[in-house]
Design a protein around this motif. Structure first.
Motif, PDB file in Angstrom:
ATOM      1  N   GLN B 156       0.835  -1.197   0.000  1.00 55.63           N
ATOM      2  CA  GLN B 156       0.000   0.000   0.000  1.00 55.63           C
ATOM      3  C   GLN B 156       0.871   1.248   0.000  1.00 55.63           C
ATOM      4  O   GLN B 156       1.936   1.276   0.613  1.00 55.63           O
ATOM      5  N   ILE B 157       0.436   2.234  -0.733  1.00 56.27           N
ATOM      6  CA  ILE B 157       1.130   3.514  -0.735  1.00 56.27           C
ATOM      7  C   ILE B 157       0.202   4.501  -0.039  1.00 56.27           C
ATOM      8  O   ILE B 157      -0.968   4.643  -0.411  1.00 56.27           O
ATOM      9  N   GLN B 158       0.721   5.131   1.016  1.00 56.34           N
ATOM     10  CA  GLN B 158      -0.126   6.036   1.790  1.00 56.34           C
ATOM     11  C   GLN B 158      -0.238   7.386   1.084  1.00 56.34           C
ATOM     12  O   GLN B 158       0.715   8.156   1.031  1.00 56.34           O
ATOM     13  N   THR B 159      -1.381   7.634   0.551  1.00 52.64           N
ATOM     14  CA  THR B 159      -1.725   8.934  -0.042  1.00 52.64           C
ATOM     15  C   THR B 159      -3.066   9.273   0.597  1.00 52.64           C
ATOM     16  O   THR B 159      -3.606   8.445   1.338  1.00 52.64           O
ATOM     17  N   PRO B 160      -3.646  10.457   0.323  1.00 51.95           N
ATOM     18  CA  PRO B 160      -4.937  10.791   0.960  1.00 51.95           C
ATOM     19  C   PRO B 160      -5.926   9.622   0.885  1.00 51.95           C
ATOM     20  O   PRO B 160      -6.531   9.231   1.882  1.00 51.95           O
ATOM     21  N   SER B 161      -6.060   9.039  -0.300  1.00 51.61           N
ATOM     22  CA  SER B 161      -6.814   7.788  -0.411  1.00 51.61           C
ATOM     23  C   SER B 161      -5.773   6.738  -0.790  1.00 51.61           C
ATOM     24  O   SER B 161      -5.145   6.865  -1.839  1.00 51.61           O
ATOM     25  N   MET B 226      -1.052  -6.874 -15.512  1.00 50.66           N
ATOM     26  CA  MET B 226      -1.307  -5.893 -14.459  1.00 50.66           C
ATOM     27  C   MET B 226      -2.479  -5.011 -14.874  1.00 50.66           C
ATOM     28  O   MET B 226      -2.491  -4.438 -15.959  1.00 50.66           O
ATOM     29  N   LEU B 227      -3.461  -4.924 -13.992  1.00 51.55           N
ATOM     30  CA  LEU B 227      -4.644  -4.108 -14.259  1.00 51.55           C
ATOM     31  C   LEU B 227      -4.730  -2.944 -13.265  1.00 51.55           C
ATOM     32  O   LEU B 227      -4.520  -3.150 -12.068  1.00 51.55           O
ATOM     33  N   ALA B 228      -5.030  -1.765 -13.775  1.00 54.74           N
ATOM     34  CA  ALA B 228      -5.203  -0.587 -12.911  1.00 54.74           C
ATOM     35  C   ALA B 228      -6.565   0.027 -13.209  1.00 54.74           C
ATOM     36  O   ALA B 228      -6.814   0.487 -14.327  1.00 54.74           O
ATOM     37  N   ASN B 229      -7.451   0.011 -12.225  1.00 58.64           N
ATOM     38  CA  ASN B 229      -8.814   0.486 -12.512  1.00 58.64           C
ATOM     39  C   ASN B 229      -9.097   1.918 -12.052  1.00 58.64           C
ATOM     40  O   ASN B 229     -10.208   2.428 -12.241  1.00 58.64           O
ATOM     41  N   GLY B 230      -8.126   2.558 -11.412  1.00 57.69           N
ATOM     42  CA  GLY B 230      -8.285   3.973 -11.064  1.00 57.69           C
ATOM     43  C   GLY B 230      -9.247   4.274  -9.924  1.00 57.69           C
ATOM     44  O   GLY B 230      -9.509   5.444  -9.622  1.00 57.69           O
ATOM     45  N   GLU B 231      -9.742   3.228  -9.258  1.00 54.33           N
ATOM     46  CA  GLU B 231     -10.777   3.419  -8.231  1.00 54.33           C
ATOM     47  C   GLU B 231     -10.306   4.205  -7.010  1.00 54.33           C
ATOM     48  O   GLU B 231     -11.122   4.685  -6.226  1.00 54.33           O
ATOM     49  N   SER B 232      -8.986   4.300  -6.819  1.00 55.52           N
ATOM     50  CA  SER B 232      -8.491   5.081  -5.667  1.00 55.52           C
ATOM     51  C   SER B 232      -8.594   6.579  -5.956  1.00 55.52           C
ATOM     52  O   SER B 232      -8.451   7.411  -5.073  1.00 55.52           O
ATOM     53  N   ASP B 233      -8.754   6.888  -7.237  1.00 56.54           N
ATOM     54  CA  ASP B 233      -8.825   8.282  -7.689  1.00 56.54           C
ATOM     55  C   ASP B 233      -7.501   9.029  -7.545  1.00 56.54           C
ATOM     56  O   ASP B 233      -7.475  10.260  -7.658  1.00 56.54           O
ATOM     57  N   ILE B 234      -6.426   8.302  -7.279  1.00 58.78           N
ATOM     58  CA  ILE B 234      -5.111   8.947  -7.193  1.00 58.78           C
ATOM     59  C   ILE B 234      -4.375   8.696  -8.501  1.00 58.78           C
ATOM     60  O   ILE B 234      -4.126   7.553  -8.881  1.00 58.78           O
ATOM     61  N   LYS B 235      -4.013   9.773  -9.174  1.00 53.84           N
ATOM     62  CA  LYS B 235      -3.396   9.641 -10.475  1.00 53.84           C
ATOM     63  C   LYS B 235      -1.874   9.591 -10.368  1.00 53.84           C
ATOM     64  O   LYS B 235      -1.265  10.359  -9.619  1.00 53.84           O
ATOM     65  N   ILE B 236      -1.281   8.683 -11.120  1.00 55.40           N
ATOM     66  CA  ILE B 236       0.183   8.576 -11.112  1.00 55.40           C
ATOM     67  C   ILE B 236       0.725   9.090 -12.429  1.00 55.40           C
ATOM     68  O   ILE B 236       0.339   8.623 -13.497  1.00 55.40           O
ATOM     69  N   LYS B 239       7.703  11.183 -13.423  1.00 54.78           N
ATOM     70  CA  LYS B 239       8.573  12.198 -12.813  1.00 54.78           C
ATOM     71  C   LYS B 239       7.976  12.858 -11.578  1.00 54.78           C
ATOM     72  O   LYS B 239       8.266  14.025 -11.289  1.00 54.78           O
ATOM     73  N   THR B 240       7.121  12.117 -10.868  1.00 55.26           N
ATOM     74  CA  THR B 240       6.617  12.635  -9.596  1.00 55.26           C
ATOM     75  C   THR B 240       7.149  11.729  -8.487  1.00 55.26           C
ATOM     76  O   THR B 240       7.638  10.625  -8.758  1.00 55.26           O
ATOM     77  N   ALA B 241       7.055  12.222  -7.260  1.00 59.20           N
ATOM     78  CA  ALA B 241       7.489  11.398  -6.130  1.00 59.20           C
ATOM     79  C   ALA B 241       6.631  10.136  -6.063  1.00 59.20           C
ATOM     80  O   ALA B 241       7.112   9.046  -5.764  1.00 59.20           O
ATOM     81  N   LEU B 242       5.352  10.277  -6.395  1.00 53.69           N
ATOM     82  CA  LEU B 242       4.434   9.147  -6.327  1.00 53.69           C
ATOM     83  C   LEU B 242       4.796   8.060  -7.343  1.00 53.69           C
ATOM     84  O   LEU B 242       4.692   6.867  -7.073  1.00 53.69           O
ATOM     85  N   TRP B 243       5.238   8.505  -8.515  1.00 53.04           N
ATOM     86  CA  TRP B 243       5.680   7.569  -9.563  1.00 53.04           C
ATOM     87  C   TRP B 243       6.830   6.705  -9.053  1.00 53.04           C
ATOM     88  O   TRP B 243       6.836   5.485  -9.213  1.00 53.04           O
ATOM     89  N   LYS B 244       7.776   7.357  -8.376  1.00 48.23           N
ATOM     90  CA  LYS B 244       8.892   6.597  -7.804  1.00 48.23           C
ATOM     91  C   LYS B 244       8.413   5.617  -6.752  1.00 48.23           C
ATOM     92  O   LYS B 244       8.841   4.473  -6.698  1.00 48.23           O
ATOM     93  N   GLN B 245       7.511   6.103  -5.900  1.00 52.45           N
ATOM     94  CA  GLN B 245       6.962   5.242  -4.840  1.00 52.45           C
ATOM     95  C   GLN B 245       6.237   4.033  -5.435  1.00 52.45           C
ATOM     96  O   GLN B 245       6.361   2.912  -4.962  1.00 52.45           O
TER      97      GLN B 245
END
Lengths: 392, 392
Positions: B156-161, B226-236, B239-245
């Motif tokens: 899990q990656i801790q973001t707002p959601s 690998m499937l990504a359904n976007g349901e967390s609403d957090i966009k990756i 070149k962002t810190a989140l992308w690295k995470q």
């Protein structure tokens, strides 16, 4: 069948306590006259000390003795390994009163252990004292390691004075195309130049020792040496009927010896022939054959009489050779299992046939004229048992 | 530890009697919304029908369901195999009322047997009826073949959601670099494009599933989806810190799953890490590591606690990579065994250390900056037993 030695060679064996306290583990083959020599060596880049020495000495084309030991490969032993091997041949040279460069050392056994030189030098005295008292069969026995039977055979060519070719070899595991811990000494009383002999030997080895595989591992010590002392007084020259006869007899002899090695494959319960036909090139045929022959899943399926031909086609697919699924045909013991992209569902029929001790796998790629045949074994629990307890 | 599923995915399992009369052998993973998809597939030229279909469908970048079965690989089954797989996804598409091209079939099991389509179509009704009633763990169990435990983990990656990444895979034999009968489905609720996801997945697979080997055999069915359904609403985005995470979490997840496969290697008693350092190039490091990892003699020696490092250096020597004997250093569990062309004679010390369940073999070639790390197993009689009786 009695083994016939070519004229003018003497044999001797002794106990040097190299690995075991009480077995014949060292042997000497001596030619009364200096002989012509040719050889083929391991392609492993890590070469044992005796291999390095043989490769150097063979350049002169002359040999008079071969000293062979089991129990220690004298590989990865650095300068000391070379010095140890030189001590052995120097000592023999002095006692036999011959040139040390005419003596060829061959070793097989564990890698990375120093040779027990003092015990070996002691045993050399016995070797010299007993020279002429041993039979070729006893030499074959002295060089066995995990071999379960000695490997020896001979051929004769009927000429006014018959030419004899004798082959003595060892090998049971670590057998892979381009040889493996496989030592072979071929002796003949034919009169032939080392260059001509090398030509015949290379051909014979390609079709025999380089066409077998037990486990895909290639050793640091593989050597085939061939000595011709001319004692039959029959000269072999290129482009004669005798040259053809000689080449064919030598090929035949090497082929028989190499099949003995496969039959003695560690833990083997089956003798497996892999034939690849209609590949684009011979090289591609060999790559496919090797991938199949070395696949653990193919080997264990054959051991278990499991008609799982899917593992064969999977190995064809990862061999690196470009193939077309719809063109591949797979046969085991003549039963077609896969053709035109479809299984033939003949597995019940195959199950019965798989119980045989000799299995033939034929892969037709329907893509050209390249073909090859290689010999291998199945893989049993016994292989694992032997190789997990080789030293301990 | 409870397994957490990413949001918006539903799971279902059923009994289709594909190989066994009474086990869960088919599973469905369904995303409530169409998801982005990326994948990596076997490099074996003989590809199973479901692999061919997935490779075609993945071009759209969109997926909504994955249907997985064990017991039959649907490989080498010709046109009929493709038709069978299409029947399955068409049936599901109709019942789920989604595009059939968004459904990805994954199969594992025996090669070259037709799929029991009627029984499977029957089971699809159960799958749909039960959708949402199964846990991810049950999907992991349904796709096991010779696996002795289900393979599943999450990050899990801790973001707002929070973003969740879940990985489910199977594999125990036929595992080789560039994958093997290895199926892996990674699910995430991150919002990420299929292109960006593919980049992260390729990196993660190179360091994980493509860095393990059990027996050197490569299968016809290997697939990572690998499937990504976007349901967390957090966009990756790149070149962002989140992308690295995200990349690091995915690598970590794949690495954990791939180690599970090695730990479950058929008949394995040891987890072996092979490190090759200071090769000329990374590629050369990988070739050396692979030769050592796939050597039967190395694997059986490790199984038998036999400090026979000579087999390691022999494998280095036949790997095809140019090496210099005097430069090679060999360490097992930190104990130096060979250095400067000489054995260090520390085998007694090593014997004790070899009894551990985790073994590290380090080979330093002292020739450059290339390095690699691969994971493998030893080889026991049990491997032979499992694989000689897989089908019969």
């Amino acid at each position: 069948m009695d083994i016939v030695s070519p004229k003018g060679f003497l044999y001797s064996i002794a106990k040097a306590q190299i690995k075991y306290p009480d077995r014949y583990d060292i042997a000497l083959i001596y030619s009364k006259k200096p002989a012509q020599i040719a050889g083929v060596f391991t392609t492993n880049q890590i070469k044992a000390a005796p291999v390095k020495i043989c490769m150097k000495r063979i350049r002169s084309g002359i040999a008079q003795a071969v000293v062979l030991n089991s129990g220690n490969a004298n590989a990865c032993t650095g300068k000391k390994g070379i010095e140890d091997a030189l001590k052995i041949t120097d000592y023999l040279a002095e006692k036999l009163n011959i040139n040390t460069h005419y003596i060829f050392p061959l070793s097989t056994g564990v890698i990375g252990m120093p040779m027990p030189v003092d015990r070996i030098l002691n045993a050399l005295n016995d070797l010299i004292k007993n020279l002429g008292n041993a039979q070729p069969m006893q030499v074959a026995e002295a060089i066995m390691t995990t071999d379960t039977f000695p490997k020896i055979t001979f051929r004769q060519i009927q000429t006014p004075s018959p030419i004899t070719i004798l082959g003595i070899c060892k090998g049971a595991g670590m057998i892979s195309p381009n040889m493996a811990t496989m030592l072979c000494t071929v002796l003949t009383d034919a009169k032939i130049s080392s260059d001509l002999m090398k030509e015949a030997l290379k051909d014979a080895v390609a079709q025999s020792f380089n066409s077998i595989t037990v486990d895909g591992d290639m050793s640091t010590n593989d050597t085939v040496l061939m000595l011709a002392n001319g004692e039959s007084d029959i000269k072999i020259e290129r482009k004669t009927a005798l040259w053809k006869q000689f080449k064919s007899a030598l090929s035949d002899l090497c082929s028989e010896l190499s099949k003995m090695i496969v039959k003695d494959g560690e833990g083997a319960t089956k003798f497996v022939t892999i034939i690849v036909k209609e590949a684009k090139t011979t090289q591609e045929a060999r790559r496919v054959a090797r991938a199949v022959a070395n696949s653990l899943l193919v080997k264990t399926a054959l051991y278990g009489n499991d008609p799982n031909w899917g593992r064969i086609i999977a190995a064809v697919g990862y061999s690196g050779v470009p193939v077309k699924e719809e063109r591949i045909e797979i046969y085991i013991n003549g039963i077609c299992l896969f053709q035109k992209g479809l299984p033939t569902m003949k597995e019940e029929e195959l199950k019965e046939s798989l119980k045989q001790k000799e299995i033939e796998v034929l892969i037709n790629l329907n893509s050209g004229k390249g073909q090859t045949k290689i010999f291998t074994t199945d893989l049993s629990e016994e292989y694992v048992r032997i190789n997990s307890a080789y030293r301990t």
